[in-house]
Design a protein around this motif. Structure first.
Motif, short mmCIF file in Angstrom:
data_model
loop_
_atom_site.label_atom_id
_atom_site.label_comp_id
_atom_site.label_asym_id
_atom_site.label_seq_id
_atom_site.Cartn_x
_atom_site.Cartn_y
_atom_site.Cartn_z
N ILE A 29 -3.03 11.80 -0.30
CA ILE A 29 -2.30 10.54 -0.30
C ILE A 29 -1.17 10.51 0.73
O ILE A 29 -1.07 9.56 1.52
N PRO A 30 -0.26 11.51 0.77
CA PRO A 30 0.79 11.45 1.80
C PRO A 30 0.26 11.40 3.22
O PRO A 30 0.84 10.73 4.09
N PHE A 31 -0.86 12.09 3.48
CA PHE A 31 -1.44 12.08 4.83
C PHE A 31 -2.00 10.69 5.16
O PHE A 31 -1.95 10.25 6.32
N ILE A 32 -2.54 10.00 4.15
CA ILE A 32 -3.02 8.63 4.37
C ILE A 32 -1.86 7.72 4.75
O ILE A 32 -1.95 6.89 5.66
N VAL A 33 -0.73 7.89 4.04
CA VAL A 33 0.45 7.07 4.33
C VAL A 33 1.00 7.38 5.72
O VAL A 33 1.42 6.48 6.46
N ILE A 34 1.01 8.65 6.11
CA ILE A 34 1.48 9.03 7.45
C ILE A 34 0.63 8.37 8.53
O ILE A 34 1.15 7.90 9.55
N PHE A 87 16.80 15.49 10.07
CA PHE A 87 15.59 15.11 10.80
C PHE A 87 15.60 13.63 11.18
O PHE A 87 15.06 13.26 12.23
N TYR A 88 16.21 12.80 10.33
CA TYR A 88 16.29 11.38 10.68
C TYR A 88 17.17 11.18 11.91
O TYR A 88 16.79 10.43 12.84
N ARG A 89 18.33 11.83 11.97
CA ARG A 89 19.21 11.70 13.13
C ARG A 89 18.56 12.26 14.39
O ARG A 89 18.74 11.71 15.50
N VAL A 104 9.14 11.88 9.50
CA VAL A 104 10.52 12.33 9.30
C VAL A 104 10.84 12.48 7.82
O VAL A 104 11.44 13.46 7.39
N ARG A 105 10.44 11.51 7.02
CA ARG A 105 10.78 11.53 5.60
C ARG A 105 9.93 12.53 4.80
O ARG A 105 10.39 13.07 3.79
N PHE A 106 8.71 12.80 5.24
CA PHE A 106 7.80 13.65 4.45
C PHE A 106 7.81 15.10 4.91
O PHE A 106 7.07 15.92 4.36
N ILE A 107 8.61 15.45 5.89
CA ILE A 107 8.51 16.78 6.48
C ILE A 107 8.83 17.90 5.48
O ILE A 107 8.34 19.02 5.59
N ILE A 108 9.61 17.59 4.46
CA ILE A 108 10.01 18.59 3.48
C ILE A 108 9.11 18.59 2.24
O ILE A 108 9.24 19.46 1.37
N PRO A 136 0.80 -1.23 0.00
CA PRO A 136 0.00 0.00 0.00
C PRO A 136 0.83 1.28 0.00
O PRO A 136 0.50 2.22 -0.73
N GLU A 137 1.92 1.34 0.79
CA GLU A 137 2.73 2.57 0.80
C GLU A 137 3.37 2.83 -0.55
O GLU A 137 3.41 3.96 -1.03
N ILE A 138 3.88 1.74 -1.16
CA ILE A 138 4.53 1.88 -2.47
C ILE A 138 3.52 2.34 -3.51
O ILE A 138 3.78 3.28 -4.28
N ALA A 139 2.37 1.70 -3.56
CA ALA A 139 1.35 2.05 -4.55
C ALA A 139 0.90 3.50 -4.40
O ALA A 139 0.80 4.24 -5.39
N LEU A 140 0.66 3.92 -3.18
CA LEU A 140 0.14 5.28 -2.95
C LEU A 140 1.20 6.34 -3.21
O LEU A 140 0.96 7.30 -3.96
N MET A 141 2.38 6.18 -2.61
CA MET A 141 3.40 7.22 -2.74
C MET A 141 3.95 7.32 -4.15
O MET A 141 4.21 8.41 -4.65
#
Length: 557
Positions: free
Chosen positions: A522-527, A389-391, A413-417, A326-331
């Motif tokens: 879509i990104p909010f659904i993945v989050i 942000f990851y560190r 962390v990954r989507f913040i930008i 699901p994450e791969i398909a959506l993003m």
């Protein structure tokens, strides 16, 4: 004496083989599995210290796996300088796919005259390139995950170089041959991106992947901007054939150093880089060292035991199977919509400049250059910001997303930008389109093109997130992304000019931009649901890993 020495070698290799089997463990292991794995590794190291007196090839017991983040040992034995060499040459290889699609865009009118055909038919060579660019990485990406990065990289570069020679020598009476050569160019060039991302995932830990992927993506984002500039210069000065001769020479300058110096990085074959690679994956220097060592052993009457590497199965369908995640398909669907928007503006930008501003091929190419500069700046700083942000999140939870999967907020962390990247590219594309509609000064278009390049950092964001989800499958994951985005790109490039002719530049990109904005949830659904999906996958892997041990215990009883 020789018999004892042979026994020592056999013991060392058997210990290394057991450690090498651990490299196939998934990053999503539970805490209990991780402790057991470390316990077995420590026992193996203690045994080797008490029994083995000295190594023959390299010390095969020092095999690092994805579990090394829990110890004080490095994830990879490659030095920072070696890592940068590997990443830079991987990026140079990845540049051939995007640069080849647009490099002869300024020469399309010349090609139409030379082949005595219409511009629409010449544009079909761009479409067929995109089609093969979408399909072939699904095969070659999996091949890189199975047979190794190095041999696949070199084979693909040789295919690309051969097709460039064929395009340069193509007779103008054979339009069909030009189509075939363009398909072969796409076959050789497009999969280099998937294999290259796999290389980066082999040598870089999650908290440093941002910078390396950002630099690697310079090839994929600068290429579309640099291609028209080079194509314009060559087409205007030396003719359209010189474009393909340049690509051939450029490819030769990359493949020759790769043959001699590019090491194998696939962790299933070389672990952290300390294991000697199979013969097919050796550099000439590594091959000579192996031969010298074998000769020395034979002179001493010693027969080393052969080590068989555990390869992953070759699954050309692996990229297609990942689409059901699901994450791969959506993003990837979300990111591919913006990719299609980006390639649509790149496709018609040449027409805008030629019809509205009446500039020559060289000026057209120069107008693409600011987009490449913006993409370069974005790729570098996107990686830096994502690593920061990851560190910070890693310090907060006391471990990375593999050690503390439930506490680590990977998606946040990954989507913040992402909002900044998407807002920049969308506003810049609309500004350029309406600038053409209002016939503003050409400087406005150049500035907007720079900010379009700045917004392409979302490609880096989506790529890094997908690698985090499926470590060890960098080639297959990137091939999946490539399949979806190139399919959408082929649709947009083949239809955008028709829409512009009907609606005008401004309203055309308002329409496409609105479609992209409609996918904003879509990104909010993945989050929200991503952590649960990852947990379900982890539990499924745990259940599979427990089944063999249970059956073994029952058999023993």
């Amino acid at each position: 004496m020789a018999g004892n020495r042979a026994d020592e070698i056999g013991l060392e290799l058997s210990l290394s083989q057991r450690d090498n089997d651990n490299t196939s463990l998934d990053d999503n292991l539970t805490s209990r599995d991780i402790e057991q794995a470390h316990s077995s590794q420590n026992e193996g190291r203690n045994t080797s210290k008490s029994t083995v007196t000295g190594p023959q090839f390299q010390n095969l017991t020092n095999v690092q796996t994805n579990l090394t983040t829990l110890s004080n040992k490095p994830y990879s034995v490659f030095s920072p300088g070696q890592k940068w060499f590997i990443v830079i040459f991987s990026s140079l290889g990845a540049i051939f796919s995007p640069i080849s699609m647009n490099i002869y865009a300024p020469a399309i009118p010349s090609l139409a005259k030379a082949f005595d055909t219409t511009i629409e038919k010449i544009n079909l060579t761009v479409t067929i390139y995109l089609v093969f660019q979408a399909i072939t990485p699904t095969i070659w990406g999996s091949a890189g995950d199975c047979y190794g990065r190095r041999p696949v990289f070199i084979v693909l570069l040789l295919v690309y170089m051969s097709s460039s020679i064929g395009s340069a020598l193509c007779p103008t009476s054979a339009y069909w041959l030009l189509m075939v050569m363009r398909a072969l160019q796409a076959t050789g060039g497009s999969a280099l991106i998937a294999v290259g991302v796999g290389v980066v995932s082999d040598i870089a830990m999650p908290q440093e992947r941002g910078v390396y992927i950002g630099v690697f993506n310079l090839g994929t984002t600068v290429g579309p901007a640099l291609g028209p500039l080079l194509g314009g210069i060559f087409a205007y000065t030396l003719g359209w054939r010189s474009i393909f001769w340049f690509l051939c020479i450029f490819c030769g300058c990359v493949v020759i150093p790769m043959i001699f110096f590019f090491p194998e990085t696939l962790r299933a074959l070389v672990g952290d880089g300390s294991l000697p690679p199979p013969l097919l994956n050796c550099t000439p220097a590594a091959l000579l060292r192996r031969k010298r060592e074998l000769k020395r052993l034979q002179e001493n009457g010693e027969i080393p035991q052969e080590m068989v590497s555990e390869r992953a199965r070759f699954k050309p369908w692996a990229s297609i199977v990942l689409v059901i995640e699901p994450e791969i398909a959506l993003m990837f669907t979300w990111a591919s919509l913006y990719y299609a928007l980006w390639y649509a503006i790149l496709t018609v930008f040449t027409t805008f400049l030629e019809n509205e501003y009446h500039v020559n091929e060289v000026v057209i190419g120069l107008c693409y250059l600011p987009g490449g500069v913006g993409a370069g700046v974005s790729g570098f700083f996107t990686g830096k910001i994502m690593d920061f942000f990851y560190r910070r999140e890693k310090r907060r939870v006391g471990g990375d997303h593999r050690q503390n999967p439930d506490e680590f907020r990977l998606e946040r962390v990954r989507f913040i930008i992402l909002p900044f990247q998407v807002g920049t590219i969308l506003c810049a594309i609309l500004g350029l389109a309406w600038g053409v509609e209002a016939h503003t000064h050409i400087a406005v278009l150049i500035v907007m093109n720079f900010f379009i390049g700045m917004g392409t950092g979302y490609l880096t964001t989506a790529t890094i997130y997908s690698i985090d989800l499926f470590p060890g499958k960098g080639g297959a994951v990137t091939a999946t992304f490539n399949l979806i985005r190139c399919a959408m790109g082929a649709i947009s490039t083949s239809t955008v000019q028709l829409i512009v002719n009907r609606m005008g530049a401004g309203w055309t990109f308002v329409l496409i931009g609105t479609i992209c904005l409609a996918a904003t949830p879509i990104p909010f659904i993945v989050i929200k649901f991503g952590p649960g999906w990852r947990k379900a996958r982890r539990e499924k892997i745990e259940r599979k890993s427990e089944r063999p041990s249970i059956s073994t215990e029952d058999h023993t009883k």
